[in-house]
Design a protein around this motif. Structure first.
Motif, PDB file in Angstrom:
ATOM      1  N   PRO A  10      44.760  41.273  38.957  1.00 18.66           N
ATOM      2  CA  PRO A  10      46.180  41.416  39.274  1.00 18.66           C
ATOM      3  C   PRO A  10      46.416  42.269  40.525  1.00 18.66           C
ATOM      4  O   PRO A  10      46.897  43.396  40.460  1.00 18.66           O
ATOM      5  CB  PRO A  10      46.741  42.102  38.025  1.00 18.66           C
ATOM      6  CG  PRO A  10      45.595  42.877  37.471  1.00 18.66           C
ATOM      7  CD  PRO A  10      44.338  42.178  37.866  1.00 18.66           C
ATOM      8  N   GLY A  11      46.103  41.696  41.688  1.00 18.90           N
ATOM      9  CA  GLY A  11      46.282  42.405  42.970  1.00 18.90           C
ATOM     10  C   GLY A  11      47.452  41.815  43.732  1.00 18.90           C
ATOM     11  O   GLY A  11      48.429  41.323  43.152  1.00 18.90           O
ATOM     12  N   ASN A  12      47.269  41.846  45.060  1.00 20.22           N
ATOM     13  CA  ASN A  12      48.269  41.382  46.022  1.00 20.22           C
ATOM     14  C   ASN A  12      48.789  39.971  45.799  1.00 20.22           C
ATOM     15  O   ASN A  12      49.976  39.752  45.570  1.00 20.22           O
ATOM     16  CB  ASN A  12      47.536  41.316  47.371  1.00 20.22           C
ATOM     17  CG  ASN A  12      48.145  42.231  48.354  1.00 20.22           C
ATOM     18  OD1 ASN A  12      49.308  42.583  48.240  1.00 20.22           O
ATOM     19  ND2 ASN A  12      47.344  42.596  49.336  1.00 20.22           N
ATOM     20  N   SER A  34      42.977  42.844  33.682  1.00 18.79           N
ATOM     21  CA  SER A  34      42.491  43.719  34.742  1.00 18.79           C
ATOM     22  C   SER A  34      41.264  44.445  34.192  1.00 18.79           C
ATOM     23  O   SER A  34      41.050  44.478  32.980  1.00 18.79           O
ATOM     24  CB  SER A  34      43.589  44.725  35.089  1.00 18.79           C
ATOM     25  OG  SER A  34      43.066  45.822  35.792  1.00 18.79           O
ATOM     26  N   TYR A  56      38.395  41.145  31.598  1.00 17.73           N
ATOM     27  CA  TYR A  56      38.549  39.712  31.886  1.00 17.73           C
ATOM     28  C   TYR A  56      38.085  38.887  30.680  1.00 17.73           C
ATOM     29  O   TYR A  56      38.678  37.873  30.345  1.00 17.73           O
ATOM     30  CB  TYR A  56      37.768  39.320  33.145  1.00 17.73           C
ATOM     31  CG  TYR A  56      38.209  40.035  34.418  1.00 17.73           C
ATOM     32  CD1 TYR A  56      39.462  40.633  34.523  1.00 17.73           C
ATOM     33  CD2 TYR A  56      37.375  40.103  35.527  1.00 17.73           C
ATOM     34  CE1 TYR A  56      39.865  41.275  35.685  1.00 17.73           C
ATOM     35  CE2 TYR A  56      37.768  40.742  36.699  1.00 17.73           C
ATOM     36  CZ  TYR A  56      39.010  41.336  36.770  1.00 17.73           C
ATOM     37  OH  TYR A  56      39.400  41.968  37.929  1.00 17.73           O
ATOM     38  N   THR A  72      40.613  37.512  42.216  1.00 22.83           N
ATOM     39  CA  THR A  72      39.757  38.654  42.564  1.00 22.83           C
ATOM     40  C   THR A  72      39.224  38.442  43.991  1.00 22.83           C
ATOM     41  O   THR A  72      39.395  37.370  44.568  1.00 22.83           O
ATOM     42  CB  THR A  72      38.594  38.747  41.551  1.00 22.83           C
ATOM     43  OG1 THR A  72      37.937  37.477  41.505  1.00 22.83           O
ATOM     44  CG2 THR A  72      39.086  39.090  40.160  1.00 22.83           C
ATOM     45  N   PRO A  73      38.539  39.426  44.587  1.00 22.54           N
ATOM     46  CA  PRO A  73      37.965  39.213  45.924  1.00 22.54           C
ATOM     47  C   PRO A  73      36.933  38.083  45.906  1.00 22.54           C
ATOM     48  O   PRO A  73      36.301  37.840  44.871  1.00 22.54           O
ATOM     49  CB  PRO A  73      37.273  40.554  46.225  1.00 22.54           C
ATOM     50  CG  PRO A  73      37.894  41.539  45.305  1.00 22.54           C
ATOM     51  CD  PRO A  73      38.302  40.793  44.087  1.00 22.54           C
ATOM     52  N   HIS A  76      33.548  37.910  44.164  1.00 22.07           N
ATOM     53  CA  HIS A  76      33.423  37.821  42.707  1.00 22.07           C
ATOM     54  C   HIS A  76      33.831  36.466  42.139  1.00 22.07           C
ATOM     55  O   HIS A  76      33.817  36.273  40.920  1.00 22.07           O
ATOM     56  CB  HIS A  76      34.248  38.940  42.049  1.00 22.07           C
ATOM     57  CG  HIS A  76      33.654  40.292  42.256  1.00 22.07           C
ATOM     58  ND1 HIS A  76      33.539  40.864  43.508  1.00 22.07           N
ATOM     59  CD2 HIS A  76      33.104  41.169  41.382  1.00 22.07           C
ATOM     60  CE1 HIS A  76      32.970  42.047  43.400  1.00 22.07           C
ATOM     61  NE2 HIS A  76      32.683  42.257  42.123  1.00 22.07           N
ATOM     62  N   HIS A  77      34.218  35.531  43.011  1.00 21.70           N
ATOM     63  CA  HIS A  77      34.701  34.244  42.495  1.00 21.70           C
ATOM     64  C   HIS A  77      33.616  33.492  41.720  1.00 21.70           C
ATOM     65  O   HIS A  77      33.876  32.911  40.669  1.00 21.70           O
ATOM     66  CB  HIS A  77      35.233  33.367  43.648  1.00 21.70           C
ATOM     67  CG  HIS A  77      36.519  33.882  44.232  1.00 21.70           C
ATOM     68  ND1 HIS A  77      37.121  33.332  45.338  1.00 21.70           N
ATOM     69  CD2 HIS A  77      37.326  34.924  43.857  1.00 21.70           C
ATOM     70  CE1 HIS A  77      38.243  33.989  45.608  1.00 21.70           C
ATOM     71  NE2 HIS A  77      38.371  34.971  44.735  1.00 21.70           N
ATOM     72  N   HIS A  80      33.117  35.149  38.354  1.00 22.01           N
ATOM     73  CA  HIS A  80      34.273  34.988  37.462  1.00 22.01           C
ATOM     74  C   HIS A  80      34.496  33.528  37.062  1.00 22.01           C
ATOM     75  O   HIS A  80      34.929  33.251  35.946  1.00 22.01           O
ATOM     76  CB  HIS A  80      35.524  35.614  38.105  1.00 22.01           C
ATOM     77  CG  HIS A  80      35.403  37.105  38.223  1.00 22.01           C
ATOM     78  ND1 HIS A  80      36.015  37.858  39.197  1.00 22.01           N
ATOM     79  CD2 HIS A  80      34.689  37.997  37.471  1.00 22.01           C
ATOM     80  CE1 HIS A  80      35.701  39.139  39.035  1.00 22.01           C
ATOM     81  NE2 HIS A  80      34.899  39.245  38.005  1.00 22.01           N
ATOM     82  N   GLU A  94      41.228  31.309  43.781  1.00 22.14           N
ATOM     83  CA  GLU A  94      41.671  31.598  45.146  1.00 22.14           C
ATOM     84  C   GLU A  94      40.613  31.216  46.187  1.00 22.14           C
ATOM     85  O   GLU A  94      39.429  31.109  45.887  1.00 22.14           O
ATOM     86  CB  GLU A  94      41.984  33.107  45.281  1.00 22.14           C
ATOM     87  CG  GLU A  94      43.450  33.449  45.203  1.00 22.14           C
ATOM     88  CD  GLU A  94      44.345  32.610  46.115  1.00 22.14           C
ATOM     89  OE1 GLU A  94      43.879  32.094  47.146  1.00 22.14           O
ATOM     90  OE2 GLU A  94      45.523  32.445  45.778  1.00 22.14           O
ATOM     91  N   ASP A 172      38.061  35.080  55.027  1.00 24.76           N
ATOM     92  CA  ASP A 172      39.423  35.507  54.721  1.00 24.76           C
ATOM     93  C   ASP A 172      40.464  34.642  55.419  1.00 24.76           C
ATOM     94  O   ASP A 172      41.413  34.178  54.785  1.00 24.76           O
ATOM     95  CB  ASP A 172      39.634  36.975  55.087  1.00 24.76           C
ATOM     96  CG  ASP A 172      40.810  37.524  54.290  1.00 24.76           C
ATOM     97  OD1 ASP A 172      40.763  37.453  53.050  1.00 24.76           O
ATOM     98  OD2 ASP A 172      41.802  37.956  54.901  1.00 24.76           O
ATOM     99  N   TYR A 176      41.556  28.658  56.646  1.00 20.24           N
ATOM    100  CA  TYR A 176      42.815  27.936  56.913  1.00 20.24           C
ATOM    101  C   TYR A 176      42.715  27.005  58.124  1.00 20.24           C
ATOM    102  O   TYR A 176      42.979  25.809  57.983  1.00 20.24           O
ATOM    103  CB  TYR A 176      43.990  28.914  57.056  1.00 20.24           C
ATOM    104  CG  TYR A 176      44.297  29.649  55.776  1.00 20.24           C
ATOM    105  CD1 TYR A 176      44.852  28.982  54.684  1.00 20.24           C
ATOM    106  CD2 TYR A 176      44.022  31.000  55.630  1.00 20.24           C
ATOM    107  CE1 TYR A 176      45.127  29.645  53.496  1.00 20.24           C
ATOM    108  CE2 TYR A 176      44.293  31.674  54.454  1.00 20.24           C
ATOM    109  CZ  TYR A 176      44.848  30.996  53.385  1.00 20.24           C
ATOM    110  OH  TYR A 176      45.110  31.659  52.217  1.00 20.24           O
TER     111      TYR A 176
END
Ligand SMILES: NC(=O)c1ccc[n+]([C@@H]2O[C@H](COP(=O)([O-])OP(=O)(O)OC[C@H]3O[C@@H](n4cnc5c(N)ncnc54)[C@H](OP(=O)(O)O)[C@@H]3O)[C@@H](O)[C@H]2O)c1
Length: 313
Positions: A10-12, A34, A56, A72-73, A76-77, A80, A94, A172, A176
């Motif tokens: 649960p971040g940005n 979290s 988690y 998550t960053p 860690h994808h 996770h 993400e 990051d 895109y």
């Protein structure tokens, strides 16, 4: 079909997305997890989730969770997603999907084997504007080239500068312009030049030149240290298309070859909700991927980043 969404990390971005999803009748903001129960409870209170978990795994053990959003960053994808798959949970993860293509292959192979839904939350793939752009391309004649710029000063953000958190410009921001390029012009190109400026052991700035078999030239510059803006120009024989914020734009502008304004398309209702609606649609149809962001596109994107990273040496 109304699904129970569970969020881990649960971040940005989880916060931005929760604010948008709260208005969707198709989604029940059900659970958040979290590494700290206190953070989960506070996030859950702010965004109206029903359950808050301090690990988690506890969220994954909840049988009422239909779809897990991993925020998550990117370091860690992989871990996770594998954890979610071990609990047979459907996943929307993400970007960047993983750190490299090998990790992506492993995740998608387990998902396929177990027939579990997984998609990459590559927002561009799901935007109405991306479909509209494809229809607008013929208005500028034969496509000659495309320049893409994406530079945001992010050197103060821990996960962007730390290698062990998947830091660097390519994972990051680079996803895109790279995704935009092959989604718009196809995959039939080669890398003709790439240069990578390093900050310690992360890619701080990347310049790239691609050449398509049909002659289209693509140049891009990606930076996590400089504010370069976020825009692209697609140059054709009859004019150009200019798009700001091309990952999720508000408008697409067409100029003729003398730079007279021809058309502005700005009726898009872009947003993050589309990746979730597409996921629900896939789940409804018992599919393991979305048609908007098929697994082969995720694998292609990760493979491309691996290839570009080779230019570091
Ligand atoms: N689609 C988009 O437009 C968009 C925009 C921004 C970011 N993203 C992507 O979303 C992901 C998260 O980005 P963010 O900016 O939201 O990150 P963030 O604010 O730093 O949040 C990440 C969350 O992950 C959890 N986490 C788990 N293990 C961690 C670790 N070892 N170190 C740090 N945090 C850890 C933390 O939650 P707990 O400790 O509370 O569990 C933290 O709140 C990234 O992959 C990023 O690329 C996408």
């Amino acid at each position: 079909m109304r699904i129970n969404l569970g969020i881990i990390g649960p971040g940005n971005i989880a916060s931005i997305i929760s604010k948008e999803l709260i208005n969707l009748p198709e989604i029940n903001l059900y659970a958040v997890a979290s590494r700290s129960l206190e953070r989960a409870e506070s996030f859950s209170k702010v965004h109206g989730f029903k359950k808050a978990y301090g690990s988690y795994e506890k969220l994954l053990k909840d049988e009422n969770v239909d779809l897990v959003y991993i925020a998550t960053p990117h370091s860690h994808h992989y871990e996770h997603m594998m954890l979610c798959l071990s609990y047979n949970k459907n996943i929307i993860c993400e970007k960047a999907f993983t750190l490299n293509q090998k990790e992506a292959e492993k995740v998608l192979s387990v998902a396929k084997q177990k027939h579990i839904f997984v998609t990459e939350a590559m927002c561009t793939a799901y935007q109405p504007s991306q479909k509209a752009l494809k229809n607008m391309l013929p208005l500028i004649g034969e496509i000659k080239s495309c320049n893409l710029i994406f530079g945001v000063p992010l050197m103060h953000v821990e996960r962007v500068v730390r290698k062990e958190l998947g830091g660097g410009a390519l994972l990051d921001l680079g996803v895109y312009p790279l995704y935009f390029t092959f989604s718009t012009f196809g995959k039939d190109f080669e890398i003709v030049d790439a240069s990578i400026k390093l900050y310690e052991d992360i890619d701080e700035e990347v310049k790239l030149a691609l050449l398509y078999k049909n002659g289209i030239k693509v140049n891009m510059q990606i930076s996590v240290s400089q504010n370069l803006g976020y825009y692209c120009n697609i140059i054709g024989s009859k004019g150009r298309i200019y798009i700001e914020n091309f990952g999720m734009p508000k408008e697409i502008i067409i100029f003729d070859t003398n730079d007279n304004l021809i058309k502005i398309e700005n009726n898009f209702q872009n947003g993050y909700k589309y990746e979730f609606l597409a996921s629900i649609n896939a789940l409804k149809n018992n599919q393991v991927e979305t048609k908007e962001m098929p697994h082969q596109d995720t694998l292609f994107l990760m493979g491309l980043i691996d290839k570009i990273k080779e230019y570091k040496d």
